[in-house]
Design a protein around this motif. Structure first.
Motif, PDB file in Angstrom:
ATOM      1  N   GLU A  49      34.694  32.133  32.324  1.00  0.00           N
ATOM      2  CA  GLU A  49      34.213  31.141  31.367  1.00  0.00           C
ATOM      3  C   GLU A  49      32.755  31.375  30.948  1.00  0.00           C
ATOM      4  O   GLU A  49      32.372  31.066  29.830  1.00  0.00           O
ATOM      5  CB  GLU A  49      34.373  29.721  31.946  1.00  0.00           C
ATOM      6  N   ASP A  50      31.931  31.938  31.856  1.00  0.00           N
ATOM      7  CA  ASP A  50      30.523  32.189  31.535  1.00  0.00           C
ATOM      8  C   ASP A  50      30.292  33.531  30.831  1.00  0.00           C
ATOM      9  O   ASP A  50      29.160  33.922  30.575  1.00  0.00           O
ATOM     10  CB  ASP A  50      29.653  32.090  32.788  1.00  0.00           C
ATOM     11  N   THR A  52      31.189  36.558  32.017  1.00  0.00           N
ATOM     12  CA  THR A  52      31.181  37.678  32.958  1.00  0.00           C
ATOM     13  C   THR A  52      32.511  38.432  32.877  1.00  0.00           C
ATOM     14  O   THR A  52      33.574  37.803  32.907  1.00  0.00           O
ATOM     15  CB  THR A  52      30.996  37.164  34.398  1.00  0.00           C
TER      16      THR A  52
END
Length: 176
Positions: A49-50, A52
């Motif tokens: 979600e970030d 990565t």
């Protein structure tokens, strides 16, 4: 470009959370169900979600199967499999095809700009969980080491579900 994410039900998410002992990350859908009906492999997004990168497309969730595969790993199976890659050109070619299929499927969701797939493919074997997950999600004949590991562990589901979800749609589950 990212393809739209399929969904996962609350009951399946609760089962996967119980199986993993934590909330799952980047889950797109259930890719394989155990004969008991619970998820055993989930397909994940190529990024968390970030943002990565998360190159493991097929994530094994069944805690019982994961334990059995861990025993094979501890027994040195990955080292033996990697050595066979050096001496068996047909096996190496099949493993290369598994790597290419994995990359193509992941890149169809969202390209990561890398030729790194998962589990050591195509030059070595470093995670039987990845290979078994790939084999379960896409069927026999796709990943030779996944097929082999699954054959060796046998009917992991025979003892019943690895977790118990209280009722359909309930967001709680317990580990066996």
């Amino acid at each position: 470009m990212t393809s739209p994410a399929p969904s996962i039900s609350d009951a399946d998410r609760a089962a996967v959370t119980a199986q993993l002992g934590r909330a799952p990350r980047a889950v797109r859908e259930v890719a394989h169900r155990c004969p008991c009906g619970l998820p055993s492999v989930v397909a994940t997004s190529p990024r968390l979600e970030d943002g990565t990168p998360f190159p493991t497309l097929f994530y094994l969730t069944c805690s019982r199967l994961a334990s059995k595969l861990g025993t094979l790993e501890a027994d040195g199976r990955m080292r033996e499999m990697t050595e066979r890659l050096r001496t068996d050109p047909e096996l190496a070619a099949a493993y290369q095809r598994a790597h290419e299929a994995y990359l193509a499927e992941r890149d169809a969701i969202e390209p990561l700009g890398t030729d790194v797939s998962a589990g050591g493919m195509p030059g070595r074997v470093k995670c039987l969980h990845v290979h078994a997950g790939h084999a379960l999600a896409r069927g026999r004949g796709i990943n030779p080491f996944g097929d082999e590991a699954l054959d060796e562990v046998g009917e992991w589901w025979a003892a019943g579900p690895c977790v118990h979800v209280d009722r359909p749609g309930d967001e709680t589950a317990t580990r066996d």
